[in-house]
Scaffold this motif. Structure first.
Motif, PDB file in Angstrom:
ATOM      1  N   CYS A  24       0.855  -1.187   0.000  1.00 18.64           N
ATOM      2  CA  CYS A  24       0.000   0.000   0.000  1.00 18.64           C
ATOM      3  C   CYS A  24       0.891   1.237   0.000  1.00 18.64           C
ATOM      4  O   CYS A  24       1.550   1.544   1.000  1.00 18.64           O
ATOM      5  N   LEU A  25       0.952   1.934  -1.129  1.00 15.95           N
ATOM      6  CA  LEU A  25       1.699   3.190  -1.190  1.00 15.95           C
ATOM      7  C   LEU A  25       0.907   4.265  -0.454  1.00 15.95           C
ATOM      8  O   LEU A  25      -0.296   4.412  -0.666  1.00 15.95           O
ATOM      9  N   ILE A  26       1.578   5.020   0.397  1.00 16.99           N
ATOM     10  CA  ILE A  26       0.911   6.044   1.197  1.00 16.99           C
ATOM     11  C   ILE A  26       1.631   7.372   1.004  1.00 16.99           C
ATOM     12  O   ILE A  26       2.798   7.514   1.369  1.00 16.99           O
ATOM     13  N   GLY A  27       0.938   8.340   0.420  1.00 13.04           N
ATOM     14  CA  GLY A  27       1.540   9.642   0.204  1.00 13.04           C
ATOM     15  C   GLY A  27       0.567  10.579  -0.475  1.00 13.04           C
ATOM     16  O   GLY A  27      -0.320  10.136  -1.204  1.00 13.04           O
ATOM     17  N   PRO A  28       0.716  11.887  -0.259  1.00 14.66           N
ATOM     18  CA  PRO A  28      -0.197  12.847  -0.875  1.00 14.66           C
ATOM     19  C   PRO A  28       0.017  12.947  -2.378  1.00 14.66           C
ATOM     20  O   PRO A  28       0.991  12.393  -2.919  1.00 14.66           O
ATOM     21  N   ALA A  29      -0.869  13.621  -3.051  1.00 16.45           N
ATOM     22  CA  ALA A  29      -0.691  13.882  -4.476  1.00 16.45           C
ATOM     23  C   ALA A  29       0.646  14.585  -4.679  1.00 16.45           C
ATOM     24  O   ALA A  29       1.017  15.482  -3.920  1.00 16.45           O
ATOM     25  N   GLY A  30       1.391  14.149  -5.692  1.00 17.11           N
ATOM     26  CA  GLY A  30       2.679  14.759  -5.981  1.00 17.11           C
ATOM     27  C   GLY A  30       3.839  14.199  -5.193  1.00 17.11           C
ATOM     28  O   GLY A  30       4.969  14.691  -5.301  1.00 17.11           O
ATOM     29  N   SER A  31       3.615  13.167  -4.401  1.00 18.46           N
ATOM     30  CA  SER A  31       4.703  12.613  -3.577  1.00 18.46           C
ATOM     31  C   SER A  31       5.595  11.648  -4.342  1.00 18.46           C
ATOM     32  O   SER A  31       6.657  11.275  -3.860  1.00 18.46           O
ATOM     33  N   GLY A  32       5.162  11.218  -5.530  1.00 20.78           N
ATOM     34  CA  GLY A  32       6.002  10.335  -6.345  1.00 20.78           C
ATOM     35  C   GLY A  32       5.591   8.877  -6.320  1.00 20.78           C
ATOM     36  O   GLY A  32       6.401   8.000  -6.632  1.00 20.78           O
ATOM     37  N   LYS A  33       4.342   8.605  -5.991  1.00 26.29           N
ATOM     38  CA  LYS A  33       3.889   7.217  -5.882  1.00 26.29           C
ATOM     39  C   LYS A  33       3.981   6.470  -7.208  1.00 26.29           C
ATOM     40  O   LYS A  33       4.458   5.326  -7.259  1.00 26.29           O
ATOM     41  N   THR A  85       1.284 -10.654  -5.911  1.00 25.11           N
ATOM     42  CA  THR A  85       1.637  -9.342  -5.373  1.00 25.11           C
ATOM     43  C   THR A  85       0.822  -8.260  -6.061  1.00 25.11           C
ATOM     44  O   THR A  85       0.664  -8.262  -7.290  1.00 25.11           O
ATOM     45  N   SER A  86       0.306  -7.335  -5.253  1.00 23.00           N
ATOM     46  CA  SER A  86      -0.457  -6.212  -5.788  1.00 23.00           C
ATOM     47  C   SER A  86       0.008  -4.936  -5.100  1.00 23.00           C
ATOM     48  O   SER A  86       0.148  -4.899  -3.864  1.00 23.00           O
ATOM     49  N   VAL A  87       0.226  -3.906  -5.879  1.00 20.13           N
ATOM     50  CA  VAL A  87       0.692  -2.611  -5.375  1.00 20.13           C
ATOM     51  C   VAL A  87      -0.423  -1.592  -5.581  1.00 20.13           C
ATOM     52  O   VAL A  87      -0.849  -1.358  -6.719  1.00 20.13           O
ATOM     53  N   ILE A  88      -0.899  -0.996  -4.513  1.00 22.75           N
ATOM     54  CA  ILE A  88      -1.996  -0.043  -4.587  1.00 22.75           C
ATOM     55  C   ILE A  88      -1.420   1.359  -4.751  1.00 22.75           C
ATOM     56  O   ILE A  88      -0.844   1.936  -3.819  1.00 22.75           O
ATOM     57  N   ASP A  89      -1.571   1.905  -5.948  1.00 26.37           N
ATOM     58  CA  ASP A  89      -1.080   3.250  -6.239  1.00 26.37           C
ATOM     59  C   ASP A  89      -2.236   4.235  -6.072  1.00 26.37           C
ATOM     60  O   ASP A  89      -2.932   4.581  -7.023  1.00 26.37           O
ATOM     61  N   ALA A  90      -2.456   4.636  -4.822  1.00 27.64           N
ATOM     62  CA  ALA A  90      -3.466   5.632  -4.467  1.00 27.64           C
ATOM     63  C   ALA A  90      -2.919   6.373  -3.256  1.00 27.64           C
ATOM     64  O   ALA A  90      -1.952   5.920  -2.640  1.00 27.64           O
ATOM     65  N   THR A  91      -3.515   7.497  -2.907  1.00 25.90           N
ATOM     66  CA  THR A  91      -2.967   8.263  -1.777  1.00 25.90           C
ATOM     67  C   THR A  91      -3.036   7.470  -0.479  1.00 25.90           C
ATOM     68  O   THR A  91      -2.114   7.531   0.337  1.00 25.90           O
ATOM     69  N   SER A  92      -4.138   6.754  -0.246  1.00 24.60           N
ATOM     70  CA  SER A  92      -4.318   5.939   0.972  1.00 24.60           C
ATOM     71  C   SER A  92      -4.037   6.734   2.238  1.00 24.60           C
ATOM     72  O   SER A  92      -3.454   6.217   3.203  1.00 24.60           O
ATOM     73  N   THR A  93      -4.446   7.993   2.249  1.00 26.86           N
ATOM     74  CA  THR A  93      -4.203   8.836   3.420  1.00 26.86           C
ATOM     75  C   THR A  93      -5.286   8.689   4.481  1.00 26.86           C
ATOM     76  O   THR A  93      -5.101   9.137   5.607  1.00 26.86           O
ATOM     77  N   HIS A  94      -6.420   8.062   4.131  1.00 24.91           N
ATOM     78  CA  HIS A  94      -7.493   7.848   5.098  1.00 24.91           C
ATOM     79  C   HIS A  94      -7.363   6.469   5.729  1.00 24.91           C
ATOM     80  O   HIS A  94      -7.192   5.460   5.031  1.00 24.91           O
ATOM     81  N   ALA A  95      -7.481   6.418   7.045  1.00 26.97           N
ATOM     82  CA  ALA A  95      -7.363   5.141   7.760  1.00 26.97           C
ATOM     83  C   ALA A  95      -8.409   4.150   7.290  1.00 26.97           C
ATOM     84  O   ALA A  95      -8.137   2.948   7.200  1.00 26.97           O
ATOM     85  N   ALA A  96      -9.608   4.626   6.975  1.00 31.66           N
ATOM     86  CA  ALA A  96     -10.676   3.718   6.542  1.00 31.66           C
ATOM     87  C   ALA A  96     -10.316   3.035   5.227  1.00 31.66           C
ATOM     88  O   ALA A  96     -10.606   1.845   5.032  1.00 31.66           O
ATOM     89  N   HIS A  97      -9.670   3.757   4.322  1.00 34.08           N
ATOM     90  CA  HIS A  97      -9.257   3.163   3.049  1.00 34.08           C
ATOM     91  C   HIS A  97      -8.189   2.098   3.284  1.00 34.08           C
ATOM     92  O   HIS A  97      -8.210   1.028   2.667  1.00 34.08           O
TER      93      HIS A  97
END
Length: 267
Positions: A24-33, A85-97
């Motif tokens: 799970c990639l975790i980072g804001p928009a523009g962080s380079g995910k 293996t699966s890589v989730i390329d989304a911000t994932s900044t919300h705990a619920a997500h």
């Protein structure tokens, strides 16, 4: 803007990402995910923007997000069922997500990795500003996402991730030893520097523990972002207030309490 920080680090002594795993990639928009995600095969990366485009013909269509998430989860379930293996390329900044992803992984006994991108806020904003109009996120959203990531850092292990790793905060294409990271090269350095110098002012952002270092670096970067928005008079006034308040904890607490009451009374 020059690269303000170059931070490598990991909370785990073993910084190699397991295979298979749900990453799970975790980072804001523009962080380079998306750049970091290129270390994996294209079929392994589930990018939310791509699913938005699939369901609406526009990767930036926020109205299509719910349908895009549903489509992403459907594909993810199929991959987890096959032990892939699966890589989730989304911000994932919300705990619920993040919780929803962890629940799916647990249902299939899949190891989970939180891969955090502690990119400084000014750099996220700069990258976001260069995006085409239909992909650009409002600055207020980027600010909120960045704050959410900083607030979540200390609790990611408690959420249930098997490993919590930090990626290089600046250049997500190079390894710590300078090699180009091609597909399949997914190791993260496990020996972070105890201090990270700011490229703008030279200040060393330090922390007692490895896990606290990204927050210290992020706080320094955020201070630059706020400082840059002030004029000379505002800077002098703010500096004077902070020099008075910071040495006196009780005074700082009382001023914040007054501010909260003022905001509440103005509603």
């Amino acid at each position: 803007m020059p690269n303000a920080f170059r931070l490598y680090g990991a909370l785990s002594a073993d910084a190699t990402i397991p295979d298979p795993a749900l990453v799970c990639l975790i980072g804001p928009a523009g962080s380079g995910k998306s750049t970091l995600a290129r270390r994996w095969a294209e079929t392994q990366v589930l990018e939310l923007d791509r699913f938005r485009a699939m369901v609406s013909d526009s990767a930036g269509c926020q109205q299509a997000s719910a349908d895009a998430v549903l489509a992403l989860r459907t594909v993810l379930k199929a991959r987890l069922a096959r032990g892939l293996t699966s890589v989730i390329d989304a911000t994932s900044t919300h705990a619920a997500h993040r919780r929803a992803l962890l629940d799916l992984a647990r249902d299939h006994s899949m190891p989970t990795v939180a891969l955090v991108l502690p990119t400084p806020l000014p750099l996220c904003l700069e990258r976001n500003a260069r995006r085409p109009g239909n992909r650009r996120v409002p600055d207020a959203v980027v600010l909120r996402q960045h704050a959410d990531v900083s607030a979540a850092l200390s609790g990611l292990s408690g959420e249930g991730f098997d490993r919590v790793l930090f990626a290089d905060s600046q250049d997500h294409t190079d390894q710590a030893d300078g090699r180009h990271a091609g597909p399949g090269d997914r190791r993260m350095t496990a020996t972070p520097s105890p201090a990270s110098p700011c490229g703008r002012c030279g200040t060393q952002a330090t922390a007692v523990t490895e896990g606290a270092l990204p927050a210290a670096v992020g706080a320094h970067a955020d201070a630059h972002a706020v400082w840059d928005q002030l004029d000379a008079v505002q800077r002098d006034g703010l500096a004077s207030i902070l020099r008075t308040v910071l040495p006196a904890r009780e005074l700082a607490e009382e001023i914040l309490a007054l501010a909260d009451r003022h905001v509440a009374g103005s509603r």
